[in-house]
Motif scaffolding. Structure first.
Motif, PDB file in Angstrom:
ATOM      1  N   LYS A 131       0.843  -1.198   0.000  1.00 42.74           N
ATOM      2  CA  LYS A 131       0.000   0.000   0.000  1.00 42.74           C
ATOM      3  C   LYS A 131       0.874   1.242   0.000  1.00 42.74           C
ATOM      4  O   LYS A 131       2.072   1.199   0.293  1.00 42.74           O
ATOM      5  CB  LYS A 131      -0.924   0.021   1.223  1.00 42.74           C
ATOM      6  CG  LYS A 131      -0.207   0.139   2.570  1.00 42.74           C
ATOM      7  CD  LYS A 131      -1.211   0.173   3.717  1.00 42.74           C
ATOM      8  CE  LYS A 131      -0.505   0.245   5.084  1.00 42.74           C
ATOM      9  NZ  LYS A 131      -1.483   0.269   6.202  1.00 42.74           N
ATOM     10  N   GLN A 147     -10.539  10.983  -6.332  1.00 38.37           N
ATOM     11  CA  GLN A 147     -11.592  10.404  -7.163  1.00 38.37           C
ATOM     12  C   GLN A 147     -11.785  11.200  -8.449  1.00 38.37           C
ATOM     13  O   GLN A 147     -11.942  10.625  -9.540  1.00 38.37           O
ATOM     14  CB  GLN A 147     -12.898  10.336  -6.373  1.00 38.37           C
ATOM     15  CG  GLN A 147     -14.017   9.587  -7.062  1.00 38.37           C
ATOM     16  CD  GLN A 147     -15.230   9.424  -6.154  1.00 38.37           C
ATOM     17  OE1 GLN A 147     -15.605  10.346  -5.429  1.00 38.37           O
ATOM     18  NE2 GLN A 147     -15.840   8.246  -6.179  1.00 38.37           N
ATOM     19  N   ASN A 152     -10.034   5.208  -7.862  1.00 39.56           N
ATOM     20  CA  ASN A 152     -11.200   4.443  -7.420  1.00 39.56           C
ATOM     21  C   ASN A 152     -11.304   4.543  -5.901  1.00 39.56           C
ATOM     22  O   ASN A 152     -10.527   3.919  -5.174  1.00 39.56           O
ATOM     23  CB  ASN A 152     -11.067   2.983  -7.857  1.00 39.56           C
ATOM     24  CG  ASN A 152     -12.223   2.123  -7.377  1.00 39.56           C
ATOM     25  OD1 ASN A 152     -13.283   2.632  -7.012  1.00 39.56           O
ATOM     26  ND2 ASN A 152     -12.029   0.816  -7.367  1.00 39.56           N
ATOM     27  N   THR A 154     -12.662   3.433  -2.730  1.00 42.20           N
ATOM     28  CA  THR A 154     -13.365   2.237  -2.254  1.00 42.20           C
ATOM     29  C   THR A 154     -13.999   2.427  -0.888  1.00 42.20           C
ATOM     30  O   THR A 154     -14.988   1.771  -0.563  1.00 42.20           O
ATOM     31  CB  THR A 154     -12.402   1.043  -2.205  1.00 42.20           C
ATOM     32  OG1 THR A 154     -11.285   1.370  -1.367  1.00 42.20           O
ATOM     33  CG2 THR A 154     -11.893   0.706  -3.607  1.00 42.20           C
ATOM     34  N   LEU A 155     -13.432   3.328  -0.072  1.00 44.30           N
ATOM     35  CA  LEU A 155     -14.014   3.647   1.239  1.00 44.30           C
ATOM     36  C   LEU A 155     -13.754   5.117   1.523  1.00 44.30           C
ATOM     37  O   LEU A 155     -12.617   5.506   1.783  1.00 44.30           O
ATOM     38  CB  LEU A 155     -13.394   2.777   2.337  1.00 44.30           C
ATOM     39  CG  LEU A 155     -13.905   3.055   3.761  1.00 44.30           C
ATOM     40  CD1 LEU A 155     -15.376   2.675   3.886  1.00 44.30           C
ATOM     41  CD2 LEU A 155     -13.067   2.297   4.790  1.00 44.30           C
ATOM     42  N   GLY A 169      -8.556   3.790  -1.280  1.00 37.80           N
ATOM     43  CA  GLY A 169      -8.866   3.783  -2.703  1.00 37.80           C
ATOM     44  C   GLY A 169      -7.884   2.889  -3.442  1.00 37.80           C
ATOM     45  O   GLY A 169      -7.001   2.262  -2.840  1.00 37.80           O
ATOM     46  N   ARG A 170      -8.056   2.820  -4.752  1.00 35.71           N
ATOM     47  CA  ARG A 170      -7.167   2.035  -5.613  1.00 35.71           C
ATOM     48  C   ARG A 170      -6.783   2.879  -6.817  1.00 35.71           C
ATOM     49  O   ARG A 170      -7.613   3.608  -7.367  1.00 35.71           O
ATOM     50  CB  ARG A 170      -7.873   0.760  -6.090  1.00 35.71           C
ATOM     51  CG  ARG A 170      -8.252  -0.211  -4.969  1.00 35.71           C
ATOM     52  CD  ARG A 170      -7.104  -1.090  -4.578  1.00 35.71           C
ATOM     53  NE  ARG A 170      -7.463  -2.042  -3.529  1.00 35.71           N
ATOM     54  CZ  ARG A 170      -6.635  -2.978  -3.052  1.00 35.71           C
ATOM     55  NH1 ARG A 170      -5.406  -3.080  -3.552  1.00 35.71           N
ATOM     56  NH2 ARG A 170      -7.019  -3.793  -2.097  1.00 35.71           N
ATOM     57  N   ASN A 174      -4.513  -1.096  -9.297  1.00 34.04           N
ATOM     58  CA  ASN A 174      -5.042  -1.764  -8.106  1.00 34.04           C
ATOM     59  C   ASN A 174      -4.160  -1.608  -6.874  1.00 34.04           C
ATOM     60  O   ASN A 174      -4.324  -2.333  -5.892  1.00 34.04           O
ATOM     61  CB  ASN A 174      -5.299  -3.255  -8.374  1.00 34.04           C
ATOM     62  CG  ASN A 174      -6.374  -3.820  -7.469  1.00 34.04           C
ATOM     63  OD1 ASN A 174      -7.373  -3.171  -7.181  1.00 34.04           O
ATOM     64  ND2 ASN A 174      -6.183  -5.051  -7.008  1.00 34.04           N
ATOM     65  N   LEU A 176      -3.214  -0.273  -3.417  1.00 31.25           N
ATOM     66  CA  LEU A 176      -4.029   0.238  -2.316  1.00 31.25           C
ATOM     67  C   LEU A 176      -3.509   1.596  -1.870  1.00 31.25           C
ATOM     68  O   LEU A 176      -2.321   1.753  -1.569  1.00 31.25           O
ATOM     69  CB  LEU A 176      -3.991  -0.751  -1.151  1.00 31.25           C
ATOM     70  CG  LEU A 176      -4.788  -0.372   0.103  1.00 31.25           C
ATOM     71  CD1 LEU A 176      -6.278  -0.266  -0.209  1.00 31.25           C
ATOM     72  CD2 LEU A 176      -4.549  -1.394   1.219  1.00 31.25           C
TER      73      LEU A 176
END
Length: 303
Positions: A131, A147, A152, A154-155, A169-170, A174, A176
């Motif tokens: 990460k 964003q 992306n 994700t939380l 996010g990613r 991908n 982290l």
């Protein structure tokens, strides 16, 4: 910012273990198990009956990290427009295109290099089990910028108890991305680099005993991952987070295009201690490259 602000802000009340209990498992056994897993012939440094080690001490600092990306055109705006980093320099050869980034408000030296490979060799850059941690004064606004730049989310940042306000996010590959709100941050910055490791105890011992980083804290994130935070308490530097996932998922801990940049008191010795027999470059137990600065690290006088 205090030298250990990374641990103070986010992980003060996390689950920890005592030094003695952790070390009862035996460092040599951990390194031997890792050797069997990786297939590399490592020189194991053991203690004799009087407690004298066969290794030679070095002291190191993490100065940056490198990750592979599928497309700089997609990734770069996320790290600049979204995460607030700035381009320091760009490098292009027949084999790679690299962009070196840094945050203008970082309290310590911490560069992040994005590498797109151009040599036609098939590489997997989308399964990195580590990460990248970023701090920001306003995590919600930071996550929105991430964003809007194509990340992306994700939380969204939310209160996480004793961990503070944290979001995840990613990026397009991908990776982290962890976004942490910090009242001490003057602006957003790259606050820690995490790498996935197949054997957490062996990796901790490797980076502590052979690389010369200090163990700062052990954390258990229930049903997610366990991690060691490595660095120094002497001055403000980029922490290295060693992560082993405990969520039951299969993670690809080896064969990742990740590297850590190090400054050390004895570059030649560190390179010798961390290059397995039969290999051409320094690396850790899972094959992550160690990029060692040739100029020796000069530690400030304790007085």
């Amino acid at each position: 910012m205090q030298p250990n602000a990374f641990t103070n802000d986010l992980f003060t009340s996390a689950s920890t273990r005592s030094d003695g209990a952790r070390r009862l498992a035996g460092r040599t056994l951990c390194l031997v198990l890792a050797t069997l897993l990786t297939g590399c012939e490592w020189e194991i440094f053991t203690d004799d009956k009087d407690g004298n080690s066969s290794r030679v001490d070095v002291t190191s600092r993490l100065t940056g990290a490198e990750i592979g990306v599928s497309s700089l055109a997609e990734s770069l705006p996320i790290y600049t427009d979204g995460l607030g980093m700035e381009v320091v320099t760009e490098i292009e050869t027949s084999a790679v295109r690299q962009v070196i980034l840094a945050a203008p408000d970082s309290p310590f030296s911490a560069q992040l290099t994005l590498t797109q490979f151009m040599d036609g060799v098939g590489r997997n850059v989308t399964d990195n089990p580590g990460k990248l941690v970023f701090y920001a004064p306003d995590a919600s606004a930071y996550a929105m910028a991430f964003q809007n730049a194509g990340g992306n989310l994700t939380l969204p940042p939310t209160p996480q108890g004793e961990f503070g306000i944290v979001g995840f996010g990613r990026d397009p590959d991908n990776n982290l991305i962890e976004m942490v709100q910090s009242s001490e941050a003057e602006g957003p910055y790259f606050a820690a680099f995490g790498i996935g490791v197949s054997n957490l105890e062996a990796a901790r011992d490797f980076y502590q005993d052979m690389v010369g980083l200090e163990e700062i804290l052990f954390l258990e994130i229930p049903e997610r991952y366990d991690e060691y935070i490595m660095g120094t308490t002497e001055d403000a530097t980029l922490p290295l987070v060693l992560m082993n996932w405990t969520d039951g998922s299969n993670r690809r801990y080896q064969g990742n295009e990740t590297s850590v940049r190090l400054a050390t008191t004895d570059p030649e010795l560190l390179a010798e201690q961390t290059t397995p027999r039969g290999e051409n470059f320094p690396q850790d137990l899972d094959g992550n490259r160690l990029l060692i600065r040739s100029q020796p690290l000069v530690l400030e006088d304790a007085d």
